[in-house]
Motif scaffolding. Sequence first.
Motif, PDB file in Angstrom:
ATOM      1  N   ARG A   1       0.829  -1.211   0.000  1.00 19.12           N
ATOM      2  CA  ARG A   1       0.000   0.000   0.000  1.00 19.12           C
ATOM      3  C   ARG A   1       0.860   1.256   0.000  1.00 19.12           C
ATOM      4  O   ARG A   1       0.548   2.232  -0.680  1.00 19.12           O
ATOM      5  CB  ARG A   1      -0.937  -0.006   1.213  1.00 19.12           C
ATOM      6  CG  ARG A   1      -2.126  -0.950   1.087  1.00 19.12           C
ATOM      7  CD  ARG A   1      -3.232  -0.549   2.050  1.00 19.12           C
ATOM      8  NE  ARG A   1      -2.761  -0.497   3.433  1.00 19.12           N
ATOM      9  CZ  ARG A   1      -2.768  -1.535   4.265  1.00 19.12           C
ATOM     10  NH1 ARG A   1      -3.211  -2.712   3.837  1.00 19.12           N
ATOM     11  NH2 ARG A   1      -2.339  -1.404   5.510  1.00 19.12           N
ATOM     12  N   ARG A   2       1.957   1.251   0.767  1.00 20.75           N
ATOM     13  CA  ARG A   2       2.859   2.401   0.781  1.00 20.75           C
ATOM     14  C   ARG A   2       3.488   2.619  -0.587  1.00 20.75           C
ATOM     15  O   ARG A   2       3.603   3.752  -1.068  1.00 20.75           O
ATOM     16  CB  ARG A   2       3.952   2.206   1.831  1.00 20.75           C
ATOM     17  CG  ARG A   2       3.497   2.374   3.265  1.00 20.75           C
ATOM     18  CD  ARG A   2       4.686   2.555   4.194  1.00 20.75           C
ATOM     19  NE  ARG A   2       5.600   1.416   4.139  1.00 20.75           N
ATOM     20  CZ  ARG A   2       5.520   0.357   4.930  1.00 20.75           C
ATOM     21  NH1 ARG A   2       4.551   0.273   5.849  1.00 20.75           N
ATOM     22  NH2 ARG A   2       6.390  -0.633   4.823  1.00 20.75           N
TER      23      ARG A   2
ATOM     24  N   LEU B   1       1.758   6.316  -7.152  1.00 20.78           N
ATOM     25  CA  LEU B   1       0.658   7.047  -7.778  1.00 20.78           C
ATOM     26  C   LEU B   1       0.788   8.552  -7.558  1.00 20.78           C
ATOM     27  O   LEU B   1       0.557   9.345  -8.478  1.00 20.78           O
ATOM     28  CB  LEU B   1      -0.681   6.547  -7.240  1.00 20.78           C
ATOM     29  CG  LEU B   1      -1.167   5.210  -7.791  1.00 20.78           C
ATOM     30  CD1 LEU B   1      -2.339   4.680  -6.966  1.00 20.78           C
ATOM     31  CD2 LEU B   1      -1.577   5.344  -9.249  1.00 20.78           C
ATOM     32  N   ALA B   2       1.188   8.954  -6.350  1.00 22.11           N
ATOM     33  CA  ALA B   2       1.369  10.384  -6.083  1.00 22.11           C
ATOM     34  C   ALA B   2       2.467  10.963  -6.970  1.00 22.11           C
ATOM     35  O   ALA B   2       2.334  12.077  -7.503  1.00 22.11           O
ATOM     36  CB  ALA B   2       1.707  10.598  -4.603  1.00 22.11           C
TER      37      ALA B   2
ATOM     38  N   THR C   1       3.184  10.962 -22.381  1.00 23.03           N
ATOM     39  CA  THR C   1       3.748   9.867 -21.590  1.00 23.03           C
ATOM     40  C   THR C   1       3.181   9.843 -20.181  1.00 23.03           C
ATOM     41  O   THR C   1       2.701   8.804 -19.700  1.00 23.03           O
ATOM     42  CB  THR C   1       5.279  10.013 -21.528  1.00 23.03           C
ATOM     43  OG1 THR C   1       5.825   9.949 -22.842  1.00 23.03           O
ATOM     44  CG2 THR C   1       5.886   8.909 -20.673  1.00 23.03           C
ATOM     45  N   TRP C   2       3.221  10.982 -19.508  1.00 24.61           N
ATOM     46  CA  TRP C   2       2.778  11.018 -18.115  1.00 24.61           C
ATOM     47  C   TRP C   2       1.262  10.925 -17.995  1.00 24.61           C
ATOM     48  O   TRP C   2       0.740  10.397 -17.003  1.00 24.61           O
ATOM     49  CB  TRP C   2       3.303  12.280 -17.444  1.00 24.61           C
ATOM     50  CG  TRP C   2       4.768  12.214 -17.154  1.00 24.61           C
ATOM     51  CD1 TRP C   2       5.793  12.569 -17.990  1.00 24.61           C
ATOM     52  CD2 TRP C   2       5.387  11.715 -15.968  1.00 24.61           C
ATOM     53  NE1 TRP C   2       7.011  12.341 -17.393  1.00 24.61           N
ATOM     54  CE2 TRP C   2       6.786  11.817 -16.143  1.00 24.61           C
ATOM     55  CE3 TRP C   2       4.904  11.212 -14.766  1.00 24.61           C
ATOM     56  CZ2 TRP C   2       7.699  11.428 -15.167  1.00 24.61           C
ATOM     57  CZ3 TRP C   2       5.804  10.820 -13.784  1.00 24.61           C
ATOM     58  CH2 TRP C   2       7.186  10.929 -13.983  1.00 24.61           C
ATOM     59  N   THR C   3       0.553  11.404 -19.002  1.00 23.95           N
ATOM     60  CA  THR C   3      -0.913  11.279 -18.980  1.00 23.95           C
ATOM     61  C   THR C   3      -1.330   9.821 -19.089  1.00 23.95           C
ATOM     62  O   THR C   3      -2.273   9.380 -18.418  1.00 23.95           O
ATOM     63  CB  THR C   3      -1.526  12.098 -20.122  1.00 23.95           C
ATOM     64  OG1 THR C   3      -1.172  13.480 -19.965  1.00 23.95           O
ATOM     65  CG2 THR C   3      -3.036  11.980 -20.136  1.00 23.95           C
ATOM     66  N   ILE C   4      -0.642   9.064 -19.920  1.00 24.07           N
ATOM     67  CA  ILE C   4      -0.929   7.634 -20.031  1.00 24.07           C
ATOM     68  C   ILE C   4      -0.498   6.903 -18.770  1.00 24.07           C
ATOM     69  O   ILE C   4      -1.162   5.952 -18.325  1.00 24.07           O
ATOM     70  CB  ILE C   4      -0.229   7.057 -21.274  1.00 24.07           C
ATOM     71  CG1 ILE C   4      -0.932   7.527 -22.544  1.00 24.07           C
ATOM     72  CG2 ILE C   4      -0.188   5.532 -21.226  1.00 24.07           C
ATOM     73  CD1 ILE C   4      -0.247   7.091 -23.814  1.00 24.07           C
ATOM     74  N   ALA C   5       0.597   7.335 -18.162  1.00 27.12           N
ATOM     75  CA  ALA C   5       1.131   6.631 -16.997  1.00 27.12           C
ATOM     76  C   ALA C   5       0.161   6.632 -15.829  1.00 27.12           C
ATOM     77  O   ALA C   5       0.112   5.663 -15.059  1.00 27.12           O
ATOM     78  CB  ALA C   5       2.459   7.267 -16.573  1.00 27.12           C
ATOM     79  N   VAL C   6      -0.636   7.700 -15.668  1.00 25.55           N
ATOM     80  CA  VAL C   6      -1.542   7.785 -14.521  1.00 25.55           C
ATOM     81  C   VAL C   6      -2.592   6.672 -14.542  1.00 25.55           C
ATOM     82  O   VAL C   6      -2.691   5.891 -13.576  1.00 25.55           O
ATOM     83  CB  VAL C   6      -2.203   9.180 -14.443  1.00 25.55           C
ATOM     84  CG1 VAL C   6      -3.264   9.213 -13.347  1.00 25.55           C
ATOM     85  CG2 VAL C   6      -1.154  10.260 -14.193  1.00 25.55           C
TER      86      VAL C   6
ATOM     87  N   PHE D   1       7.664  -3.893  -9.227  1.00 24.28           N
ATOM     88  CA  PHE D   1       6.918  -3.353 -10.361  1.00 24.28           C
ATOM     89  C   PHE D   1       6.966  -1.828 -10.361  1.00 24.28           C
ATOM     90  O   PHE D   1       7.228  -1.217 -11.390  1.00 24.28           O
ATOM     91  CB  PHE D   1       5.461  -3.827 -10.311  1.00 24.28           C
ATOM     92  CG  PHE D   1       4.611  -3.250 -11.409  1.00 24.28           C
ATOM     93  CD1 PHE D   1       4.519  -3.890 -12.643  1.00 24.28           C
ATOM     94  CD2 PHE D   1       3.918  -2.052 -11.244  1.00 24.28           C
ATOM     95  CE1 PHE D   1       3.757  -3.352 -13.667  1.00 24.28           C
ATOM     96  CE2 PHE D   1       3.142  -1.516 -12.249  1.00 24.28           C
ATOM     97  CZ  PHE D   1       3.072  -2.163 -13.471  1.00 24.28           C
ATOM     98  N   HIS D   2       6.706  -1.208  -9.223  1.00 22.65           N
ATOM     99  CA  HIS D   2       6.602   0.245  -9.180  1.00 22.65           C
ATOM    100  C   HIS D   2       7.957   0.905  -9.449  1.00 22.65           C
ATOM    101  O   HIS D   2       8.023   1.926 -10.146  1.00 22.65           O
ATOM    102  CB  HIS D   2       6.028   0.690  -7.836  1.00 22.65           C
ATOM    103  CG  HIS D   2       4.588   0.352  -7.678  1.00 22.65           C
ATOM    104  ND1 HIS D   2       3.576   1.110  -8.222  1.00 22.65           N
ATOM    105  CD2 HIS D   2       3.977  -0.704  -7.058  1.00 22.65           C
ATOM    106  CE1 HIS D   2       2.407   0.564  -7.927  1.00 22.65           C
ATOM    107  NE2 HIS D   2       2.626  -0.530  -7.222  1.00 22.65           N
ATOM    108  N   ALA D   3       9.026   0.357  -8.919  1.00 19.78           N
ATOM    109  CA  ALA D   3      10.347   0.909  -9.191  1.00 19.78           C
ATOM    110  C   ALA D   3      10.688   0.795 -10.681  1.00 19.78           C
ATOM    111  O   ALA D   3      11.190   1.745 -11.298  1.00 19.78           O
ATOM    112  CB  ALA D   3      11.395   0.192  -8.347  1.00 19.78           C
ATOM    113  N   LEU D   4      10.398  -0.350 -11.255  1.00 16.27           N
ATOM    114  CA  LEU D   4      10.658  -0.539 -12.684  1.00 16.27           C
ATOM    115  C   LEU D   4       9.809   0.400 -13.526  1.00 16.27           C
ATOM    116  O   LEU D   4      10.266   0.945 -14.546  1.00 16.27           O
ATOM    117  CB  LEU D   4      10.373  -1.995 -13.077  1.00 16.27           C
ATOM    118  CG  LEU D   4      11.328  -3.044 -12.511  1.00 16.27           C
ATOM    119  CD1 LEU D   4      10.767  -4.446 -12.740  1.00 16.27           C
ATOM    120  CD2 LEU D   4      12.702  -2.916 -13.159  1.00 16.27           C
ATOM    121  N   PHE D   5       8.579   0.607 -13.116  1.00 11.42           N
ATOM    122  CA  PHE D   5       7.675   1.509 -13.832  1.00 11.42           C
ATOM    123  C   PHE D   5       8.269   2.919 -13.877  1.00 11.42           C
ATOM    124  O   PHE D   5       8.255   3.587 -14.918  1.00 11.42           O
ATOM    125  CB  PHE D   5       6.316   1.517 -13.128  1.00 11.42           C
ATOM    126  CG  PHE D   5       5.217   2.189 -13.900  1.00 11.42           C
ATOM    127  CD1 PHE D   5       4.393   1.461 -14.740  1.00 11.42           C
ATOM    128  CD2 PHE D   5       4.995   3.562 -13.788  1.00 11.42           C
ATOM    129  CE1 PHE D   5       3.366   2.069 -15.450  1.00 11.42           C
ATOM    130  CE2 PHE D   5       3.971   4.173 -14.492  1.00 11.42           C
ATOM    131  CZ  PHE D   5       3.157   3.431 -15.333  1.00 11.42           C
TER     132      PHE D   5
END
Length: 546
Positions: A43-44, A50-51, A101-106, A123-127
């Motif tokens: 969750r963290r 996401l932020a 790019t960033w609009t799609i990423a959200v 996953f999040h670090a790789l993203f």
Amino acid sequence: MLDTLFSTHLPVLPVLLPLFTAVVLLLLGDSGGQASHGGAQLRRARTLSLASVVFGALLAWRLMLEAAGGALTVYPLGNWPAPFGIVLVVDRLSAMMLALTWTIAVPVLWYASGGWDAHGRYFHALFHFQLMGLSGAFVTGDLFNLFVFFEVLLIASYALMLHGQGRERLRVGVHYVVLNLGASVLFLMGVSLIYAVTGTLNLADLALRVPVIAGPQAAVLQAAGLILLVVFGFKAALMPLSMWLPATYAAASAPVAALFAIMTKVGVYAILRVHGIVFGADGSVPAGAAAAATAYSVTSVLLPVALLTSVAAVLGALAAHSLPRLVAWLTVVSVGTVLTAVGIQGPAAWSGALYYMAQSTLVIAGLFLLAELIGTQRGATGGRLDPAPPVAQPQMLGILLLLGAATVAGLPPLPGFIGKLMILEASALHAWVVPVWTVLLAAGFFTLVGLARAGSLLFWNASAAGVPEPAPRHKASAAPLLATLAPLALVAAMSVFAAPLMRYTDAAALQLADRAAYARAVLGSASEGALDTTRPYRVIPGARTP
């Protein structure tokens, strides 16, 4: 003071933000694949990730708003002036690609946070490493650093491609890695040849130096330009270099494939940036110069190959046996359409290419997410285009597929139609007007046929006969539905705001074609003096220090 400091360093923030976010995520640890979806650690990670993505999207849109006013922002890293130091350059084109790019990423990350991020580790670090590579590639003003950011995004994509594991992902992932490593070797060869002749890799500096080089060195530059075209064509999935893409994208998880929709556009961007600024020919280029020769070679090769790409990809879409593979082939169709406009040459065609590229990237990302939502409600049949029990949400999913199909096929009044119309109008006086019109219109028609066939099998020809297990009746929750709807809704919004968006792409294409203005912005007074071709770098009297 803080606002001034923020504005000063704004161009580098889309690169630094994902880097720092990824490092923090690695320090926090990752229990993906081990803990439950509701674990505190996960969750963290989701909250921070996401932020960061939302904040990055706000930064990218602010850069785009500044660029829309005509600002061409140059950020010298280490305060070293170009061409001696590394610079980041944000003009209308790079700002648009950052915002896209960033609009799609959200929505993609929002979708992945529903469970896909727990199928494997980091996953999040790789993203965020992937976002760093994408952002850096779009803002760098240096050929070597374009290579560096290519490698950053590719290394992250290798791991994301295999995220969640699986035999099929491993099989196509090996091909993906090996082919990209070969392309990276060619990239270094092309960059080395350019540096050997010109002594610089700064794009603005090359735009001034390349046109005045003649003789055997001009032939070397022409060869280097064509090598880079092969590399960028591979990244963009230009035929026959695109055969790896359908299997790779179809095997990847839905959010990864959706993010990869923007990755192919990096190759298109590089062709526009490098061959538009460095090797493009205009009236100021001396006859027989390297830029003129290379521009001719690129034009003569790019347009027919782009048309061939559209034809082959449409045939692949018609033969696709699963919805994800069909969408993957549609990615190649969109690349062929955009590069057809690039091959036509001229600001009008390039404006159409930019508009079409933006809407096609959004709709392809949405369709990859939608393909998984449909597949999860079809039991063991999944995304295969075979009869299966009815899905739990036929109206909602069917409408989303219809919207995506109409846009991809180019039906009015959706932006796919507007983008194609811009390209067709730009080709009206071109020597290849007949094949361009024939291929683009036929590609739209057969794309619609392929998607209609898929829709009929997925929704109208639903049957439980021969299916080993009943279809699950659970409906998709609100979060993945909204995440899937977001890029498709943005596509519809592009029709509503077509006029201002077209003005932006028109201005971006004109700015891209004005290589002298680009050189003045990056090099300052250095672009105004005479060029001493005996020196590896231009002498900069009174160099401007931002």
